[in-house]
Design a protein around this motif. Structure first.
Motif, short mmCIF file in Angstrom:
data_model
loop_
_atom_site.label_atom_id
_atom_site.label_comp_id
_atom_site.label_asym_id
_atom_site.label_seq_id
_atom_site.Cartn_x
_atom_site.Cartn_y
_atom_site.Cartn_z
N ASN A 307 7.08 12.08 -16.63
CA ASN A 307 7.53 10.81 -17.17
C ASN A 307 6.69 9.67 -16.59
O ASN A 307 5.92 9.87 -15.65
CB ASN A 307 9.01 10.61 -16.82
N THR A 308 6.87 8.49 -17.13
CA THR A 308 6.29 7.30 -16.53
C THR A 308 6.93 7.06 -15.17
O THR A 308 8.02 7.57 -14.89
CB THR A 308 6.53 6.08 -17.45
N SER A 309 6.29 6.26 -14.33
CA SER A 309 6.86 5.96 -13.02
C SER A 309 7.50 4.57 -12.98
O SER A 309 7.98 4.13 -11.94
CB SER A 309 5.78 6.03 -11.94
N ILE A 310 7.52 3.89 -14.11
CA ILE A 310 7.97 2.50 -14.14
C ILE A 310 9.50 2.41 -14.07
O ILE A 310 10.21 3.14 -14.76
CB ILE A 310 7.46 1.79 -15.41
N GLY A 311 9.98 1.51 -13.21
CA GLY A 311 11.36 1.07 -13.10
C GLY A 311 12.47 2.01 -13.52
O GLY A 311 12.99 2.78 -12.70
N PRO A 328 1.39 5.66 -16.45
CA PRO A 328 0.58 6.07 -17.61
C PRO A 328 -0.91 5.78 -17.47
O PRO A 328 -1.74 6.50 -18.06
CB PRO A 328 1.18 5.25 -18.76
N ARG A 329 -1.26 4.75 -16.70
CA ARG A 329 -2.68 4.42 -16.57
C ARG A 329 -3.39 5.32 -15.56
O ARG A 329 -4.62 5.32 -15.48
CB ARG A 329 -2.86 2.95 -16.19
N GLN A 330 -2.64 6.06 -14.78
CA GLN A 330 -3.24 7.02 -13.84
C GLN A 330 -3.46 8.34 -14.59
O GLN A 330 -2.81 9.35 -14.33
CB GLN A 330 -2.33 7.20 -12.62
N THR A 331 -4.39 8.31 -15.52
CA THR A 331 -4.56 9.44 -16.44
C THR A 331 -5.01 10.72 -15.73
O THR A 331 -4.63 11.82 -16.15
CB THR A 331 -5.55 9.07 -17.56
N ASP A 332 -5.81 10.59 -14.69
CA ASP A 332 -6.24 11.79 -13.94
C ASP A 332 -5.04 12.47 -13.29
O ASP A 332 -4.88 13.69 -13.38
CB ASP A 332 -7.25 11.42 -12.85
N GLU A 333 -4.21 11.70 -12.62
CA GLU A 333 -3.04 12.26 -11.94
C GLU A 333 -2.05 12.82 -12.96
O GLU A 333 -1.44 13.87 -12.74
CB GLU A 333 -2.35 11.20 -11.08
#
Length: 381
Positions: A307-311, A328-333
């Motif tokens: 999932n996303t990590s946001i809030g 979502p912007r940490q595409t490598d991870e």
């Protein structure tokens, strides 16, 4: 107790549109009926004016109307008039409405109004980094200021909405959306289509689908057998004015990724569970949600979720225990987490079982309906 819901969506064959908001309302409405509550649902923007019963819930379809001038105002007044007649006839004690577009702005009811934070336009614009139309903000603020109380599906959504509209914190209660858990049983957790990634949701920038294209490019470089299935309506892209966000997504796919992706468009809600059960990993790299119904549905079916990590997502998933949280912007991870699950069947099983347990603890509709009843009673007095 007699409760009414005002909404633009609700899952039923006679209703033209339903998504996460509609699903959450129906889950609650049907459960409230089973607990002895009389529930009426008013669905506006419909093709015809019809009244019918569905699983004990009385549903009123309010026909969409156009006026020579100020349709936005006069149609709201029409909804108000229609609703007030039924409120009086049925002795409805409380109404609930969503915050989106401030539908109840310019409406006055003879009973208390509760607004649930399904996600206002202002909320999504803030999370998505977009400028909001002044009219939309004013409508939403007026609607919220006139409400007696508020319900937030996550504490995060409650805090952010409170900040945006300068609401009274004391009037906001966090009550999660819920699932009827008996309807989400996966007796074959070990049976699935290996290396299959599933995304469910609108194909829209704010859901992180453009980042998902980049993530899938990286996954397929390490695992050529990987497949991506996408389910949901396509939508125009606000930033580029493209008529199709999926076309933007397609342009980002590598040649290998494009061959291994399959966009199915909208799929009937009754069939979605089968796709979740077949998936190896479910992904939701969104930038803007209040909770995310498909996330908890996937968890209930014992699927490992990235999932996303946001809030809001931090209230759904304990990272590394019952799912993974990655921005979502940490595409490598993000790609690494998917590959880790692909390569570790034991981890998938453990994460899936823990995800089910988390849903049972926080998102059981029977428990959450009781919380709603208690809160409604405190408002009705």
């Amino acid at each position: 107790m007699k409760i009414g819901f005002i909404t633009s969506e609700y899952p039923h064959a006679k209703i033209k549109y339903a998504a996460g908001i509609g699903t959450s309302i129906k889950n609650l409405a049907v459960t409230l009926v089973k607990k002895g509550v009389n529930v009426t649902v008013f669905v506006y923007h419909q093709e015809a004016e019809v009244v019918f019963l569905d699983e004990g819930v009385e549903i009123h379809l309010i026909k969409k109307k156009k006026y020579k001038i100020a349709t936005w105002y006069f149609y709201r007044r029409h909804i108000q008039k229609y609703t007030n007649v039924i409120v009086k006839t049925k002795n409805i004690q409380l109404l609930e409405a969503p915050d989106w577009t401030g539908i109840t702005a310019f409406m006055n009811f003879n009973v208390p109004l509760v607004i649930r934070f399904h996600g206002s336009d202002a909320y999504f614009c803030k999370l998505d980094g977009r400028k909001q139309k002044i009219k939309n903000f004013l409508f939403e603020k007026l609607a919220l200021k006139k409400a007696e109380a508020y319900i937030a599906p996550t504490t995060y959504a409650g805090i952010e909405t409170q900040k945006i509209f300068e609401l009274n914190k004391e009037k906001i209660k966090t009550i999660h959306y819920g699932l009827k858990l008996d309807d989400f049983i996966n007796d074959s957790q070990n049976v699935y289509d290996r290396n299959t990634i599933l995304y469910i949701g609108t194909i829209i920038r704010k859901k992180g689908v453009l980042e998902l294209a980049e993530i899938f490019n990286k996954v397929i470089e390490s695992n050529p057998e990987a497949k991506l299935i996408l389910i949901g309506s396509d939508s125009p892209d606000i930033k580029t004015s493209y008529t199709s966000t999926y076309s933007l997504m397609e342009n980002l796919f590598s040649t290998k990724a494009k061959k291994q992706s399959n966009y199915l468009g909208k799929v009937p809600y009754t069939e979605v569970q089968n796709y979740i059960k077949k998936a190896h990993v479910c992904v939701f790299p969104s930038f803007a949600e209040t909770l995310g119904m498909v996330t908890i549905e996937s968890m209930a079916l014992q699927k490992p979720v990235v999932n996303t990590s946001i809030g809001w997502a931090q209230e759904l998933i304990d990272d590394g225990v019952n799912g993974f949280l990655v921005h979502p912007r940490q595409t490598d991870e993000y790609a690494t987490k998917i590959l880790e699950l692909f390569n570790n069947e034991k981890l998938c099983i453990e994460i899936g079982k823990a995800a089910r347990k988390k849903v049972e603890e926080l998102f059981d509709i029977d428990n959450n309906a009781e919380m709603n009843i208690e809160y409604y009673n405190s408002i009705i007095k």
